[in-house]
Design a protein around this motif. Structure first.
Motif, PDB file in Angstrom:
ATOM      1  N   ALA A  56      12.773   2.776   1.605  1.00 40.81           N
ATOM      2  CA  ALA A  56      12.127   1.981   0.565  1.00 40.81           C
ATOM      3  C   ALA A  56      13.015   0.854   0.037  1.00 40.81           C
ATOM      4  CB  ALA A  56      11.665   2.871  -0.577  1.00 40.81           C
ATOM      5  N   ALA A  57      14.279   1.115  -0.207  1.00 41.52           N
ATOM      6  CA  ALA A  57      15.180   0.071  -0.726  1.00 41.52           C
ATOM      7  C   ALA A  57      15.310  -1.078   0.273  1.00 41.52           C
ATOM      8  CB  ALA A  57      16.546   0.662  -1.055  1.00 41.52           C
ATOM      9  N   ARG A  58      15.446  -0.746   1.543  1.00 38.74           N
ATOM     10  CA  ARG A  58      15.530  -1.789   2.572  1.00 38.74           C
ATOM     11  C   ARG A  58      14.236  -2.600   2.644  1.00 38.74           C
ATOM     12  NH1 ARG A  58      17.145   1.110   7.879  1.00 38.74           N
ATOM     13  NH2 ARG A  58      16.498  -0.882   8.728  1.00 38.74           N
ATOM     14  N   ALA A  59      13.103  -1.919   2.528  1.00 38.98           N
ATOM     15  CA  ALA A  59      11.816  -2.623   2.557  1.00 38.98           C
ATOM     16  C   ALA A  59      11.687  -3.563   1.359  1.00 38.98           C
ATOM     17  CB  ALA A  59      10.671  -1.622   2.581  1.00 38.98           C
ATOM     18  N   ARG A  60      12.128  -3.105   0.183  1.00 40.58           N
ATOM     19  CA  ARG A  60      12.072  -3.965  -1.008  1.00 40.58           C
ATOM     20  C   ARG A  60      12.965  -5.200  -0.842  1.00 40.58           C
ATOM     21  NH1 ARG A  60      12.148   1.245  -3.660  1.00 40.58           N
ATOM     22  NH2 ARG A  60      10.053   1.656  -4.423  1.00 40.58           N
ATOM     23  N   ASP A  61      14.093  -5.034  -0.185  1.00 41.26           N
ATOM     24  CA  ASP A  61      14.967  -6.179   0.086  1.00 41.26           C
ATOM     25  C   ASP A  61      14.276  -7.209   0.965  1.00 41.26           C
ATOM     26  OD1 ASP A  61      17.027  -5.100  -1.414  1.00 41.26           O
ATOM     27  OD2 ASP A  61      18.132  -4.327   0.331  1.00 41.26           O
ATOM     28  N   VAL A  62      13.449  -6.743   1.896  1.00 43.16           N
ATOM     29  CA  VAL A  62      12.750  -7.645   2.815  1.00 43.16           C
ATOM     30  C   VAL A  62      11.589  -8.353   2.124  1.00 43.16           C
ATOM     31  CG1 VAL A  62      11.344  -7.759   4.927  1.00 43.16           C
ATOM     32  CG2 VAL A  62      13.421  -6.355   4.882  1.00 43.16           C
ATOM     33  N   VAL A  63      10.784  -7.619   1.355  1.00 41.11           N
ATOM     34  CA  VAL A  63       9.564  -8.208   0.797  1.00 41.11           C
ATOM     35  C   VAL A  63       9.744  -8.803  -0.590  1.00 41.11           C
ATOM     36  CG1 VAL A  63       8.070  -6.723   2.162  1.00 41.11           C
ATOM     37  CG2 VAL A  63       8.681  -6.025  -0.154  1.00 41.11           C
ATOM     38  N   GLY A  64      10.791  -8.450  -1.284  1.00 44.76           N
ATOM     39  CA  GLY A  64      11.001  -8.972  -2.632  1.00 44.76           C
ATOM     40  C   GLY A  64      10.205  -8.203  -3.670  1.00 44.76           C
ATOM     41  N   LYS A 111     -13.568   0.619   6.589  1.00 37.91           N
ATOM     42  CA  LYS A 111     -14.732   0.212   5.794  1.00 37.91           C
ATOM     43  C   LYS A 111     -14.345  -0.685   4.627  1.00 37.91           C
ATOM     44  CE  LYS A 111     -17.820   4.025   6.844  1.00 37.91           C
ATOM     45  NZ  LYS A 111     -18.585   5.152   6.305  1.00 37.91           N
ATOM     46  N   ALA A 112     -13.113  -0.561   4.153  1.00 38.86           N
ATOM     47  CA  ALA A 112     -12.641  -1.390   3.036  1.00 38.86           C
ATOM     48  C   ALA A 112     -12.217  -2.781   3.511  1.00 38.86           C
ATOM     49  CB  ALA A 112     -11.475  -0.696   2.331  1.00 38.86           C
ATOM     50  N   GLY A 113     -12.205  -2.990   4.832  1.00 36.40           N
ATOM     51  CA  GLY A 113     -11.836  -4.296   5.373  1.00 36.40           C
ATOM     52  C   GLY A 113     -10.347  -4.586   5.307  1.00 36.40           C
ATOM     53  N   VAL A 114      -9.546  -3.541   5.296  1.00 37.09           N
ATOM     54  CA  VAL A 114      -8.094  -3.702   5.193  1.00 37.09           C
ATOM     55  C   VAL A 114      -7.476  -3.629   6.584  1.00 37.09           C
ATOM     56  CG1 VAL A 114      -5.957  -2.680   4.283  1.00 37.09           C
ATOM     57  CG2 VAL A 114      -8.020  -2.766   2.865  1.00 37.09           C
ATOM     58  N   SER A 115      -6.635  -4.578   6.883  1.00 41.00           N
ATOM     59  CA  SER A 115      -5.872  -4.579   8.126  1.00 41.00           C
ATOM     60  C   SER A 115      -4.655  -3.686   7.934  1.00 41.00           C
ATOM     61  CB  SER A 115      -5.434  -6.015   8.444  1.00 41.00           C
ATOM     62  OG  SER A 115      -4.475  -6.032   9.471  1.00 41.00           O
ATOM     63  N   VAL A 116      -4.460  -2.738   8.849  1.00 38.25           N
ATOM     64  CA  VAL A 116      -3.307  -1.847   8.788  1.00 38.25           C
ATOM     65  C   VAL A 116      -2.453  -2.113  10.014  1.00 38.25           C
ATOM     66  CG1 VAL A 116      -2.494   0.541   8.762  1.00 38.25           C
ATOM     67  CG2 VAL A 116      -4.592  -0.082   7.518  1.00 38.25           C
ATOM     68  N   GLU A 117      -1.180  -2.420   9.771  1.00 41.62           N
ATOM     69  CA  GLU A 117      -0.263  -2.717  10.862  1.00 41.62           C
ATOM     70  C   GLU A 117       0.985  -1.859  10.747  1.00 41.62           C
ATOM     71  OE1 GLU A 117       0.586  -6.900  11.052  1.00 41.62           O
ATOM     72  OE2 GLU A 117      -1.528  -7.429  10.892  1.00 41.62           O
ATOM     73  N   HIS A 118       1.634  -1.668  11.861  1.00 42.09           N
ATOM     74  CA  HIS A 118       2.879  -0.913  11.954  1.00 42.09           C
ATOM     75  C   HIS A 118       3.992  -1.920  12.200  1.00 42.09           C
ATOM     76  CE1 HIS A 118       5.859   1.655  14.025  1.00 42.09           C
ATOM     77  NE2 HIS A 118       5.472   2.516  13.099  1.00 42.09           N
ATOM     78  N   SER A 119       5.114  -1.756  11.529  1.00 44.19           N
ATOM     79  CA  SER A 119       6.205  -2.719  11.659  1.00 44.19           C
ATOM     80  C   SER A 119       7.543  -2.046  11.409  1.00 44.19           C
ATOM     81  CB  SER A 119       6.011  -3.843  10.625  1.00 44.19           C
ATOM     82  OG  SER A 119       7.134  -4.675  10.538  1.00 44.19           O
ATOM     83  N   ALA A 120       8.568  -2.553  12.054  1.00 42.06           N
ATOM     84  CA  ALA A 120       9.929  -2.160  11.689  1.00 42.06           C
ATOM     85  C   ALA A 120      10.227  -2.753  10.312  1.00 42.06           C
ATOM     86  CB  ALA A 120      10.920  -2.679  12.712  1.00 42.06           C
ATOM     87  N   VAL A 121      11.056  -2.100   9.546  1.00 40.87           N
ATOM     88  CA  VAL A 121      11.369  -2.571   8.193  1.00 40.87           C
ATOM     89  C   VAL A 121      11.886  -4.011   8.213  1.00 40.87           C
ATOM     90  CG1 VAL A 121      12.884  -2.226   6.204  1.00 40.87           C
ATOM     91  CG2 VAL A 121      11.770  -0.273   7.245  1.00 40.87           C
ATOM     92  N   LYS A 133      -4.011  -6.446   3.585  1.00 45.77           N
ATOM     93  CA  LYS A 133      -3.085  -6.128   4.676  1.00 45.77           C
ATOM     94  C   LYS A 133      -2.078  -5.095   4.202  1.00 45.77           C
ATOM     95  CE  LYS A 133      -0.438  -8.415   8.266  1.00 45.77           C
ATOM     96  NZ  LYS A 133      -0.062  -9.738   8.780  1.00 45.77           N
ATOM     97  N   LEU A 134      -2.102  -3.926   4.840  1.00 44.25           N
ATOM     98  CA  LEU A 134      -1.187  -2.838   4.530  1.00 44.25           C
ATOM     99  C   LEU A 134      -0.263  -2.647   5.722  1.00 44.25           C
ATOM    100  CD1 LEU A 134      -1.999   0.541   2.936  1.00 44.25           C
ATOM    101  CD2 LEU A 134      -0.832   0.510   5.124  1.00 44.25           C
ATOM    102  N   ILE A 135       1.022  -2.521   5.442  1.00 43.99           N
ATOM    103  CA  ILE A 135       2.016  -2.327   6.489  1.00 43.99           C
ATOM    104  C   ILE A 135       2.630  -0.935   6.354  1.00 43.99           C
ATOM    105  CG2 ILE A 135       4.218  -3.128   7.462  1.00 43.99           C
ATOM    106  CD1 ILE A 135       1.888  -5.126   7.798  1.00 43.99           C
ATOM    107  N   VAL A 136       2.669  -0.207   7.465  1.00 45.26           N
ATOM    108  CA  VAL A 136       3.418   1.039   7.544  1.00 45.26           C
ATOM    109  C   VAL A 136       4.743   0.666   8.200  1.00 45.26           C
ATOM    110  CG1 VAL A 136       3.545   3.371   8.468  1.00 45.26           C
ATOM    111  CG2 VAL A 136       1.333   2.440   7.757  1.00 45.26           C
ATOM    112  N   ALA A 137       5.814   0.709   7.424  1.00 48.04           N
ATOM    113  CA  ALA A 137       7.120   0.267   7.918  1.00 48.04           C
ATOM    114  C   ALA A 137       7.993   1.462   8.256  1.00 48.04           C
ATOM    115  CB  ALA A 137       7.816  -0.604   6.873  1.00 48.04           C
ATOM    116  N   CYS A 138       8.717   1.340   9.368  1.00 45.56           N
ATOM    117  CA  CYS A 138       9.594   2.426   9.794  1.00 45.56           C
ATOM    118  C   CYS A 138      10.905   1.838  10.305  1.00 45.56           C
ATOM    119  CB  CYS A 138       8.920   3.266  10.860  1.00 45.56           C
ATOM    120  SG  CYS A 138       8.730   2.389  12.406  1.00 45.56           S
ATOM    121  N   ASP A 139      11.753   2.698  10.781  1.00 41.31           N
ATOM    122  CA  ASP A 139      13.057   2.262  11.259  1.00 41.31           C
ATOM    123  C   ASP A 139      13.060   2.044  12.770  1.00 41.31           C
ATOM    124  OD1 ASP A 139      15.629   1.452  10.733  1.00 41.31           O
ATOM    125  OD2 ASP A 139      16.467   3.463  10.776  1.00 41.31           O
TER     126      ASP A 139
END
Length: 103
Positions: free
Chosen positions: A63-71, A36-46, A11-17
């Motif tokens: 990036a810093a805000r995203a790191r705060d959210v995901v750890g 083909k790699a079987g990866v789910s790609v989703e769009h999300s607010a940070v 699962k890959l997330i493209v995060a934006c503001d």
């Protein structure tokens, strides 16, 4: 230096503001590239990045805000260009080839 194991990404997330425009187009492009790699790609607010994300791709200034959210356990890959950014290309290739990259 953190490492991303491309073979373990499901699962890959493209995060934006704002949640619109260029980042949505990037998510659609990545979805096609990684289908083909079987990866789910989703769009999300940070602030709404799902806890089950394996990797997050976001603009440099978010990036810093995203790191705060995901750890520390979820890689956050910053990019500068919505199309053709080398960091995004490296992630896609690592997933497609099932190899690890340092970031």
């Amino acid at each position: 230096m953190p490492t991303l194991d491309g073979s373990s990404v499901k699962k890959l997330i493209v995060a934006c503001d704002a949640g619109m425009g260029s980042s949505l187009m990037l998510a659609a492009t990545l979805k096609k590239q990684l289908k083909k790699a079987g990866v789910s790609v989703e769009h999300s607010a940070v602030v709404d990045i799902p806890s089950d994300a394996d990797v997050v791709i976001t603009q440099n200034n978010l990036a810093a805000r995203a790191r705060d959210v995901v750890g520390d356990d979820t890689p956050v890959i910053p990019f500068q260009l919505f199309l053709g950014d080398p960091a995004v290309t490296r992630v896609v290739e690592a997933i497609q080839e099932g190899r690890s990259i340092d970031f």
